[in-house]
Design an enzyme around this catalytic site. Structure first.
Site, PDB file in Angstrom:
ATOM      1  N   SER A 149       0.890  -1.314   0.111  1.00  0.00           N
ATOM      2  CA  SER A 149      -0.060  -0.163   0.131  1.00  0.00           C
ATOM      3  C   SER A 149       1.034   1.216   0.010  1.00  0.00           C
ATOM      4  CB  SER A 149      -0.831  -0.116   1.198  1.00  0.00           C
ATOM      5  OG  SER A 149      -0.173   0.228   2.209  1.00  0.00           O
ATOM      6  N   CYS A 150       0.176   2.394  -0.400  1.00  0.00           N
ATOM      7  CA  CYS A 150       1.047   3.843  -0.346  1.00  0.00           C
ATOM      8  C   CYS A 150       1.643   3.950   0.977  1.00  0.00           C
ATOM      9  CB  CYS A 150       0.052   4.755  -0.629  1.00  0.00           C
ATOM     10  SG  CYS A 150      -1.266   5.009   0.274  1.00  0.00           S
ATOM     11  N   THR A 151       0.940   3.578   2.291  1.00  0.00           N
ATOM     12  CA  THR A 151       1.259   3.738   3.592  1.00  0.00           C
ATOM     13  C   THR A 151       2.361   2.928   3.934  1.00  0.00           C
ATOM     14  OG1 THR A 151      -1.114   4.809   3.816  1.00  0.00           O
ATOM     15  CG2 THR A 151       0.516   3.951   6.052  1.00  0.00           C
ATOM     16  N   THR A 180      -9.761   9.485  -0.083  1.00  0.00           N
ATOM     17  CA  THR A 180      -9.890   8.486  -1.152  1.00  0.00           C
ATOM     18  C   THR A 180     -11.024   8.311  -1.694  1.00  0.00           C
ATOM     19  OG1 THR A 180      -9.878   6.520  -0.001  1.00  0.00           O
ATOM     20  CG2 THR A 180      -7.532   7.554  -0.285  1.00  0.00           C
ATOM     21  N   GLY A 210      -3.920  -1.813   7.478  1.00  0.00           N
ATOM     22  CA  GLY A 210      -3.060  -3.059   7.879  1.00  0.00           C
ATOM     23  C   GLY A 210      -1.669  -2.471   7.468  1.00  0.00           C
ATOM     24  N   ASN A 314       0.378  10.159  -1.601  1.00  0.00           N
ATOM     25  CA  ASN A 314      -0.168   8.636  -1.864  1.00  0.00           C
ATOM     26  C   ASN A 314      -0.527   8.397  -2.958  1.00  0.00           C
ATOM     27  OD1 ASN A 314      -1.957  10.817  -0.043  1.00  0.00           O
ATOM     28  ND2 ASN A 314      -3.464   9.400  -1.513  1.00  0.00           N
TER      29      ASN A 314
END
Length: 331
Positions: A149-151, A180, A210, A314
């Site tokens: 993911s971006c995070t 988003t 997550g 992001n």
């Protein structure tokens, strides 16, 4: 060798991945699949409220998209198995619908003639996840991979530097995340996440993520040591990770900053950035790095307990690393 790429899903990530490809000479987008028709696809590509007008010529000819003189096949198939990627010699498919997040569903692209698939989100099964600069060297030729993911792409490089230099005992992450497409413009039904159904422009919304736990898959020595949560906030783009950790080996805040700066100029150059200025979120819009450490925003309680702050676009940062992963798995 120019890598021939198909995109399945022309939403936010699909379109930003397309834009990012225009700045590379090693990747060419040759096909796009989405339920949008070609005219609307061209409009969505040409005009973007966050990243501005597309720099280049966009037109439609005979149902195909023509961008800067290059013809791109457009299809509208619901089932990836029907995409006939072999007809346009696709090397890698960017799976960005958000629907096909496991090996068995993404493998339909392989059945349709693609050689490899990059999923633009955390996988729902044991499909390997990679973060460039952190665990990409463990790639073993798998046909289907996830770019996480971006995070996770923001957090993992930061966690790697900390863990390598000082050791992480345990940590908590909060991402303050821009709005988003899954959120609602006004209050609406959201059966699985009641708070997530509240109006995005009116609220700061606590949410699950997550991303921190996923770092344990990217860096196995951190498995079980990190977890986190998110706050969705009413901004259109750019998010920020707040990482609070307990260190094994004591370090002053300056020593930590020095280690991150060295990594940003060395092994993580082009992935992790370092800023020592009074920036705010909009200053990161359009930055292709996946993690930009803010030296002036972090704090230290003592030499074993520290809070670090790192920004990320992001959309742009993540999409650029999709291409880096594509280039890596096709070497």
């Amino acid at each position: 060798m120019v890598i021939r790429v198909g995109i399945n899903g022309f939403g936010r990530i699909g379109r930003v991945v397309f834009r990012a490809a225009q700045r590379r000479n090693d990747i060419e987008i040759v096909g796009i699949n989405d339920l949008l028709d070609a005219d609307y696809m061209a409009y969505m590509l040409k005009y973007d409220s966050t990243h501005g007008r597309f720099e280049g010529a966009v037109e439609v000819q005979g149902g195909a998209l023509v961008v800067n003189g290059k013809k791109i096949r457009v299809t509208s198939e619901r089932d990836p198995a029907n995409l006939k990627w072999n007809e346009i010699n696709v090397d890698v498919v960017v799976e960005s619908t958000g629907l096909f997040l496991s090996d068995d569903t993404a493998r339909k692209h392989i059945q349709a003639g693609a050689k490899k698939v990059v999923i633009t989100g955390p996988s729902k099964d044991d499909t390997p996840m990679f973060v460039m600069g952190v665990n990409h060297t463990t790639y073993k030729g798998e046909a289907i991979v996830s770019n996480a993911s971006c995070t996770t792409n923001c957090l993992a490089p930061l966690a790697k530097v900390l863990n390598d230099k000082f050791g992480i005992v345990e940590g908590l992450m909060t991402t303050v995340h821009a709005t988003t497409a899954t959120q609602k413009t006004v209050d609406g039904p959201s059966q699985k996440d009641w708070r997530g159904g509240r109006g995005a422009a009116q609220n700061i919304i606590p949410s699950s993520t997550g991303a921190a736990k996923a770092v344990g898959k990217i860096i196995p020595s951190l498995n079980g040591k990190l977890t986190g949560m998110a706050f969705r906030v009413p901004t259109p783009n750019v998010s920020v990770v707040d990482l609070t950790v307990r260190l094994e080996r004591p370090a002053t805040y300056k020593q930590i900053c020095d280690a991150i700066k060295a990594a940003s100029e060395g092994e993580l150059k082009g992935i992790l950035g370092y800023v020592d200025e009074e920036i705010v979120s909009s200053d990161i819009n359009g930055i292709p790095l996946t993690s930009v450490f803010d030296a002036r925003a972090g704090i230290s309680l003592n030499d074993n307990f520290v809070k670090l702050v790192s920004w990320y676009d992001n959309e742009t940062g993540y999409s650029n690393k999709v291409h880096d992963l594509i280039a890596h798995i096709t070497k």
